[in-house]
Design a protein around this motif. Structure first.
Motif, PDB file in Angstrom:
ATOM      1  N   VAL A 299      42.261  28.099  54.102  1.00 50.35           N
ATOM      2  CA  VAL A 299      42.136  29.388  54.779  1.00 50.35           C
ATOM      3  C   VAL A 299      41.327  30.343  53.914  1.00 50.35           C
ATOM      4  CG1 VAL A 299      44.291  29.078  56.065  1.00 50.35           C
ATOM      5  CG2 VAL A 299      44.326  30.235  53.846  1.00 50.35           C
ATOM      6  N   SER A 300      40.562  31.203  54.559  1.00 51.53           N
ATOM      7  CA  SER A 300      39.640  32.076  53.838  1.00 51.53           C
ATOM      8  C   SER A 300      40.369  33.065  52.930  1.00 51.53           C
ATOM      9  CB  SER A 300      38.750  32.830  54.833  1.00 51.53           C
ATOM     10  OG  SER A 300      39.539  33.585  55.750  1.00 51.53           O
ATOM     11  N   SER A 301      41.530  33.544  53.348  1.00 48.01           N
ATOM     12  CA  SER A 301      42.249  34.523  52.536  1.00 48.01           C
ATOM     13  C   SER A 301      42.681  33.919  51.202  1.00 48.01           C
ATOM     14  CB  SER A 301      43.473  35.053  53.296  1.00 48.01           C
ATOM     15  OG  SER A 301      44.361  33.997  53.628  1.00 48.01           O
ATOM     16  N   GLU A 302      42.938  32.605  51.172  1.00 47.11           N
ATOM     17  CA  GLU A 302      43.324  31.964  49.916  1.00 47.11           C
ATOM     18  C   GLU A 302      42.195  32.061  48.895  1.00 47.11           C
ATOM     19  OE1 GLU A 302      43.755  27.565  48.028  1.00 47.11           O
ATOM     20  OE2 GLU A 302      44.370  27.770  50.118  1.00 47.11           O
ATOM     21  N   LYS A 303      40.978  31.804  49.331  1.00 43.71           N
ATOM     22  CA  LYS A 303      39.842  31.847  48.417  1.00 43.71           C
ATOM     23  C   LYS A 303      39.663  33.256  47.853  1.00 43.71           C
ATOM     24  CE  LYS A 303      37.504  28.349  51.228  1.00 43.71           C
ATOM     25  NZ  LYS A 303      36.324  28.061  52.069  1.00 43.71           N
ATOM     26  N   PHE A 304      39.766  34.261  48.712  1.00 44.91           N
ATOM     27  CA  PHE A 304      39.609  35.650  48.272  1.00 44.91           C
ATOM     28  C   PHE A 304      40.695  36.039  47.278  1.00 44.91           C
ATOM     29  CE2 PHE A 304      40.970  40.076  48.916  1.00 44.91           C
ATOM     30  CZ  PHE A 304      39.834  40.743  48.445  1.00 44.91           C
ATOM     31  N   LEU A 305      41.933  35.729  47.614  1.00 45.85           N
ATOM     32  CA  LEU A 305      43.047  36.102  46.749  1.00 45.85           C
ATOM     33  C   LEU A 305      42.991  35.357  45.412  1.00 45.85           C
ATOM     34  CD1 LEU A 305      45.826  36.210  49.476  1.00 45.85           C
ATOM     35  CD2 LEU A 305      45.008  38.161  48.143  1.00 45.85           C
ATOM     36  N   PHE A 306      42.548  34.109  45.432  1.00 45.63           N
ATOM     37  CA  PHE A 306      42.378  33.374  44.183  1.00 45.63           C
ATOM     38  C   PHE A 306      41.367  34.087  43.286  1.00 45.63           C
ATOM     39  CE2 PHE A 306      40.348  30.315  41.395  1.00 45.63           C
ATOM     40  CZ  PHE A 306      41.414  29.584  40.896  1.00 45.63           C
ATOM     41  N   GLY A 307      40.269  34.547  43.875  1.00 43.97           N
ATOM     42  CA  GLY A 307      39.257  35.251  43.107  1.00 43.97           C
ATOM     43  C   GLY A 307      39.784  36.539  42.490  1.00 43.97           C
ATOM     44  N   VAL A 308      40.558  37.291  43.255  1.00 39.95           N
ATOM     45  CA  VAL A 308      41.130  38.538  42.745  1.00 39.95           C
ATOM     46  C   VAL A 308      42.109  38.246  41.607  1.00 39.95           C
ATOM     47  CG1 VAL A 308      42.547  40.560  43.317  1.00 39.95           C
ATOM     48  CG2 VAL A 308      40.828  39.733  44.942  1.00 39.95           C
ATOM     49  N   LEU A 309      42.979  37.264  41.814  1.00 38.99           N
ATOM     50  CA  LEU A 309      43.943  36.902  40.771  1.00 38.99           C
ATOM     51  C   LEU A 309      43.238  36.405  39.521  1.00 38.99           C
ATOM     52  CD1 LEU A 309      46.646  35.072  42.927  1.00 38.99           C
ATOM     53  CD2 LEU A 309      47.043  37.106  41.536  1.00 38.99           C
ATOM     54  N   ALA A 310      42.215  35.586  39.698  1.00 46.18           N
ATOM     55  CA  ALA A 310      41.480  35.053  38.548  1.00 46.18           C
ATOM     56  C   ALA A 310      40.817  36.184  37.763  1.00 46.18           C
ATOM     57  CB  ALA A 310      40.432  34.046  39.018  1.00 46.18           C
ATOM     58  N   PHE A 311      40.264  37.156  38.458  1.00 45.33           N
ATOM     59  CA  PHE A 311      39.600  38.278  37.798  1.00 45.33           C
ATOM     60  C   PHE A 311      40.575  39.026  36.889  1.00 45.33           C
ATOM     61  CE2 PHE A 311      38.626  42.856  37.836  1.00 45.33           C
ATOM     62  CZ  PHE A 311      37.379  42.846  37.224  1.00 45.33           C
ATOM     63  N   PHE A 312      41.708  39.426  37.442  1.00 41.27           N
ATOM     64  CA  PHE A 312      42.690  40.173  36.645  1.00 41.27           C
ATOM     65  C   PHE A 312      43.318  39.297  35.564  1.00 41.27           C
ATOM     66  CE2 PHE A 312      42.666  42.918  40.465  1.00 41.27           C
ATOM     67  CZ  PHE A 312      42.460  44.139  39.852  1.00 41.27           C
ATOM     68  N   SER A 313      43.497  38.040  35.876  1.00 43.41           N
ATOM     69  CA  SER A 313      44.113  37.135  34.907  1.00 43.41           C
ATOM     70  C   SER A 313      43.197  36.900  33.716  1.00 43.41           C
ATOM     71  CB  SER A 313      44.453  35.806  35.582  1.00 43.41           C
ATOM     72  OG  SER A 313      45.187  34.974  34.716  1.00 43.41           O
ATOM     73  N   ILE A 314      41.921  36.695  33.955  1.00 43.43           N
ATOM     74  CA  ILE A 314      40.969  36.455  32.870  1.00 43.43           C
ATOM     75  C   ILE A 314      40.868  37.675  31.961  1.00 43.43           C
ATOM     76  CG2 ILE A 314      38.512  36.114  32.356  1.00 43.43           C
ATOM     77  CD1 ILE A 314      38.424  34.282  34.846  1.00 43.43           C
ATOM     78  N   ILE A 315      40.842  38.866  32.565  1.00 42.77           N
ATOM     79  CA  ILE A 315      40.835  40.090  31.760  1.00 42.77           C
ATOM     80  C   ILE A 315      42.076  40.153  30.878  1.00 42.77           C
ATOM     81  CG2 ILE A 315      41.012  42.609  31.870  1.00 42.77           C
ATOM     82  CD1 ILE A 315      39.232  42.548  34.323  1.00 42.77           C
ATOM     83  N   SER A 316      43.225  39.802  31.447  1.00 40.82           N
ATOM     84  CA  SER A 316      44.479  39.818  30.679  1.00 40.82           C
ATOM     85  C   SER A 316      44.443  38.804  29.547  1.00 40.82           C
ATOM     86  CB  SER A 316      45.664  39.533  31.607  1.00 40.82           C
ATOM     87  OG  SER A 316      45.765  40.506  32.630  1.00 40.82           O
ATOM     88  N   TYR A 317      43.888  37.613  29.823  1.00 40.07           N
ATOM     89  CA  TYR A 317      43.770  36.602  28.771  1.00 40.07           C
ATOM     90  C   TYR A 317      42.896  37.108  27.624  1.00 40.07           C
ATOM     91  CZ  TYR A 317      46.021  32.717  31.269  1.00 40.07           C
ATOM     92  OH  TYR A 317      46.922  31.894  31.876  1.00 40.07           O
ATOM     93  N   ILE A 318      41.794  37.744  27.955  1.00 36.42           N
ATOM     94  CA  ILE A 318      40.884  38.248  26.926  1.00 36.42           C
ATOM     95  C   ILE A 318      41.577  39.293  26.065  1.00 36.42           C
ATOM     96  CG2 ILE A 318      38.760  39.571  26.549  1.00 36.42           C
ATOM     97  CD1 ILE A 318      37.613  38.199  29.055  1.00 36.42           C
TER      98      ILE A 318
END
Length: 261
Positions: free
Chosen positions: A8-27
């Motif tokens: 589903v398209s919403s999964e791809k969008f939400l994954f991208g948003v989560l990945a963005f915030f998660s990567i910033i947190s990891y850094i």
């Protein structure tokens, strides 16, 4: 060739948003020595906890194979091969105390599917369609990489409600996988989870769909925001629409191409 998009398209969008915030947190954590220590401790805790869990499954559950409940395993293996798995994930049977459920998990690069005994009992009593849907649903989680890249988005789950929204989207995707590989068992498979194995054959599907259309008040929608799974009546409504979409093409023997995920 008619393409069927199972994710589903919403999964791809939400994954991208989560990945963005998660990567910033990891850094942020990595550049901070204290944060890096906490990150390592969290990773070790997750590793040990999951290792103990998998160890308990292997030590207390029944592993299905061609020689152990072979008729069920052969159906499972066939679906896994159709999905494109090079290595069929191990599948284990556990006693669920009457619960009708199954789930997929992953540990150190290996995939597993765990199914509760009452679900397989249904296969021997009623036939395989509903059980095949449930098995394909769990394999769908693995095929769609819902667990493989969970580490990448894990820190994004700290944002309230965002992680739950992503998990609900993943459930819709897995339902599509289940419906694609077992269209006859899709709707009944979900009704089975809602009504139980003794009553699900007596449930009127049209009334369930009517309920999904009518029961959309504030508290119904609000309560779903905090859940990792969509409400079952909404899942039944969504999978019914999906099956209606793919069935004419299947009846006309059209070739479907599943999105590579």
């Amino acid at each position: 060739m008619k393409e069927v998009n199972l994710k589903v398209s919403s999964e791809k969008f939400l994954f991208g948003v989560l990945a963005f915030f998660s990567i910033i947190s990891y850094i942020v954590l990595i550049v901070s020595m204290v944060g890096l220590v906490y990150l390592i401790l969290i990773a070790l805790t997750i590793l040990i906890t999951n290792g103990i869990f998998i160890g308990n499954i292997k030590g207390n559950a029944v592993k299905l194979s061609p020689q152990q409940l072979g008729d069920i395993y052969n159906e499972y293996e066939q679906v896994a091969r159709q999905m494109g798995f090079d290595e069929v994930p191990d599948i284990y049977l556990i006693q669920g105390g009457g619960l009708l459920n199954a789930f997929a998990t992953r540990f150190i690069g290996r995939n597993f599917v765990i199914i509760y005994a009452d679900v397989l009992e249904l296969a021997y009593q009623q036939g395989m369609d509903e059980v095949k849907f449930i098995l394909a649903h769990e394999l769908g989680h693995l095929r769609a990489n819902h667990l493989k890249y969970r580490w990448l988005i894990q820190l994004g789950f700290m944002i309230p409600l965002l992680g739950q929204a992503y998990l609900r989207a993943c459930e819709y995707t897995a339902d599509r996988y289940g419906a694609y590989y077992s269209p006859k068992g899709a709707v009944r498979g979900l009704i089975l989870l809602a009504a139980g194995k003794k009553l699900y054959n007596n449930i009127d599907i049209e009334q369930i769909l009517k309920q999904a259309r009518e029961d959309k008040g504030f508290w119904v929608n609000f309560s779903e925001l905090f859940s990792s799974h969509p409400h079952l009546v909404k899942r039944i409504e969504a999978v019914t629409e999906f099956v209606r979409y793919i069935s004419p093409a299947q009846e006309n023997s059209e070739v479907f191409s599943v999105e590579s995920v």
